[in-house]
Scaffold this active site. Structure first.
Site, PDB file in Angstrom:
ATOM      1  CB  SER A 136      -0.836  -0.003   1.105  1.00 21.32           C
ATOM      2  OG  SER A 136      -1.600   1.050   1.264  1.00 21.32           O
ATOM      3  CE  LYS A 162      -4.719   0.054   0.353  1.00 24.07           C
ATOM      4  NZ  LYS A 162      -5.414  -0.762   1.314  1.00 24.07           N
ATOM      5  CG  LEU A 163      -1.076   3.708  -6.922  1.00 27.79           C
ATOM      6  CD1 LEU A 163      -1.201   4.650  -8.028  1.00 27.79           C
ATOM      7  CD2 LEU A 163       0.307   3.913  -5.999  1.00 27.79           C
ATOM      8  CE  LYS A 164      -4.037   3.874   1.910  1.00 27.30           C
ATOM      9  NZ  LYS A 164      -5.238   3.239   2.732  1.00 27.30           N
ATOM     10  CG  ASP A 190      -7.976   2.248   0.446  1.00 28.20           C
ATOM     11  OD1 ASP A 190      -8.929   2.638   0.424  1.00 28.20           O
ATOM     12  OD2 ASP A 190      -7.362   1.737   1.441  1.00 28.20           O
ATOM     13  CD  GLU A 215      -8.860  -1.011   0.412  1.00 26.00           C
ATOM     14  OE1 GLU A 215      -7.664  -1.252  -0.479  1.00 26.00           O
ATOM     15  OE2 GLU A 215      -8.558  -0.898   1.532  1.00 26.00           O
ATOM     16  CE  LYS A 264      -7.521  -2.625   6.489  1.00 31.04           C
ATOM     17  NZ  LYS A 264      -7.733  -1.016   6.378  1.00 31.04           N
ATOM     18  N   GLY A 292      -4.449  -4.346   5.812  1.00 35.39           N
ATOM     19  CA  GLY A 292      -3.573  -4.186   6.919  1.00 35.39           C
ATOM     20  C   GLY A 292      -3.650  -2.992   7.706  1.00 35.39           C
TER      21      GLY A 292
END
Ligand code: OSB
Ligand code: MG
Length: 369
Positions: A136, A162-164, A190, A215, A264, A292
Site C-alpha cells: 500500500s 495499491k495507491l492511496k 484506496d 477500495e 481486516k 493491513g
C-alpha cells in the site's frame, strides 16, 4: 483455560517513511499490546491495530486501552474458563469496540494455541504455506517521488501495488503509475472514504486504468451509495471500512455494493469473525484479500496465517517488515519472490522482542489481575 493476568503495553514505533492517506499523515505507530498469562503460565500476545486518532474508524488506541482496562480485561479475568471460541459471548455486553476486542481475542487465542502446540495457520484453516503480497503506497509529495517509491517496491518483488487516492490526487498519479507498470501488473486504489455520490462521473474515469478494484470511496455507513457506484463504473468496488462483521459483508454482497472484500481482523472484532467473513465470501465466489493496519510483526504473523485461507485469492496488504519498520517487534518478515511464509510455530509463531518493547515503551506496563 483460565487467564490469571493481563498486561497492557504502549509503545511508539517510528515508520521508515511517513504514510499519507486521505485522512491524514502518520509518521509512527502508537502500538498497544495485550499480554495474557494463563493459570498454567502460558503466555499470549495480541496487537491492537487502532490508530492514534479516530480517523480511519471511530476507534482509537487510547479508547481501546480504556475499554480493555475497564471492561474487557475484567470480564476475561473474572471467567473461570475461557477460550477464543467463548470470548465473543463473554464480551458481547460491550457494544462495538471491535479493535479492542480483536486485540484481546488475539492474545487469548495465541495462549490457547501455544498451550496446544497448534499454529494460527493450522487453527484458522490455512491452505498454503506462503502468501502473495501487495504493498500500500501512500499519497506522495509529487508524482516523481511516487514513481520512485513504486519502482522500489516493484524491484523488491511485490505482486500488486495499491495507491492511496483522494480528490486532487487520483487520475494523474494513477495514470502515471499504470504507465510505469505496464498493463500486466495488478494495480488498485484506496480512497479511504474521500469521495461522495457527486463524484461518480469523475471516478468512472479511473476505468481507463484497468484497476483490480477501488477500495472504499464513500463513508463507512453508505452501503447504498456504493451499490449505486458499483452499477455505474467498470472498476470493481471493494469495501474496507464498511465491512464490520460477517452479517454486514453478507448484506453488502447481496446488495451488490461490493464484489471483492477486504478483511481486516481488527476492524471486524477478531480472527474468528474474519474466518466467518471468508466463509461467507467463499460460498458466494466473492474474492477476499487481507488488509493491513501497519501492523508490527506480531499482527502481521496472524494476518499472514489468515491470508493463507483458500478464499484469499488476491495479494494482501501483508508487506515485509522493512516496508514499515527499520527494526520490527518480532523476527522480521522478509519477502521472497513476492511472498511471505506463513509461520509454523505454536500460536502466532513469532516472539515479541521484549527488550525492544521496553526501549520503545511510552509508559510503564499496566498490570491487571
Ligand atoms: O485503508 O487499508 C487501509 C493503513 C492504515 C489504516 C487504513 C489502511 C491502511 C493501509 C496500509 O492501506 C496497509 C498496510 O500496509 O498495513
Ligand atoms: Mg483501505
Amino acid at each position: 483455560m483460565k487467564i490469571a493476568r493481563i498486561s497492557l503495553h504502549r509503545l511508539a514505533m517510528p515508520l521508515v517513511r511517513p504514510f499519507e492517506t486521505s485522512f491524514g499523515t502518520q509518521t509512527e505507530r502508537d502500538v498497544l499490546l495485550v499480554h495474557v498469562v494463563t493459570s498454567d503460565g502460558v503466555e499470549g500476545w495480541g496487537e491492537c491495530v487502532a490508530g492514534a486518532d479516530p480517523v480511519y474508524s471511530s476507534e482509537y488506541v487510547s479508547g481501546c486501552e480504556h475499554v480493555i482496562e475497564h471492561y474487557l480485561a475484567p470480564a476475561v479475568l473474572a471467567a473461570r474458563d475461557i477460550t477464543a471460541e467463548t470470548l465473543d459471548a463473554r464480551l458481547r455486553f460491550v457494544v462495538g469496540h471491535r479493535m479492542a476486542k480483536a486485540a484481546v481475542e488475539a492474545a487469548v487465542l495465541d495462549a490457547q494455541l501455544r498451550a496446544s502446540g497448534l499454529s494460527f495457520g493450522r487453527y484458522l484453516g490455512a491452505a498454503r504455506d506462503e502468501v502473495d503480497c501487495g504493498v500500500s503506497v501512500g499519497i506522495a509529495p509529487s508524482i516523481d517521488e511516487l514513481l520512485d517509491e513504486v519502482s522500489g517496491y516493484v524491484a523488491e518483488g511485490y505482486r500488486r501495488i495499491k495507491l492511496k487516492i483522494k480528490p486532487g490526487w487520483d487520475l494523474e498519479p494513477v495514470g502515471a503509475v499504470r504507465a510505469l507498470l505496464g498493463d500486466g501488473t495488478l494495480l488498485q486504489v484506496d480512497a479511504n472514504t474521500a469521495y461522495t455520490l457527486d463524484d461518480i462521473d469523475h471516478l468512472r474515469e479511473l476505468d481507463a486504468f484497468g484497476l483490480l478494484l477501488i477500495e472504499q470511496p464513500f463513508v463507512e455507513e453508505d452501503i447504498a451509495g456504493h451499490a449505486v457506484l458499483a452499477a455505474a463504473i467498470d472498476t470493481p468496488v471493494c469495501l474496507d471500512e464498511s465491512i464490520t462483521s460477517a452479517a454486514v459483508a453478507s448484506d453488502a454482497i447481496e446488495r451488490d455494493a461490493t464484489s471483492i472484500v477486504n478483511v481486516k481482523p481488527g476492524r471486524v472484532g477478531g480472527y474468528l469473525e474474519s474466518v466467518r467473513i471468508h466463509d461467507v465470501c467463499l460460498a458466494r465466489d466473492v474474492p477476499v484479500w487481507c488488509g493491513g493496519m501497519l501492523e508490527t510483526g506480531l499482527g502481521r504473523a496472524a494476518n499472514v496465517a489468515l491470508a493463507a485461507l483458500p478464499g484469499f485469492t488476491l495479494p494482501g496488504d501483508t508487506s515485509a517488515s522493512k516496508r514499515y519498520y527499520a527494526d520490527d517487534l518480532t523476527e522480521p518478515f522478509e519477502l521472497v519472490d513476492g511472498r511471505l511464509r506463513v509461520p509454523t510455530g505454536p500460536g502466532t509463531g513469532v516472539t515479541v522482542r521484549t527488550d525492544l518493547m521496553a526501549e520503545w515503551a511510552t509508559r510503564p506496563p499496566l498490570l491487571l489481575r
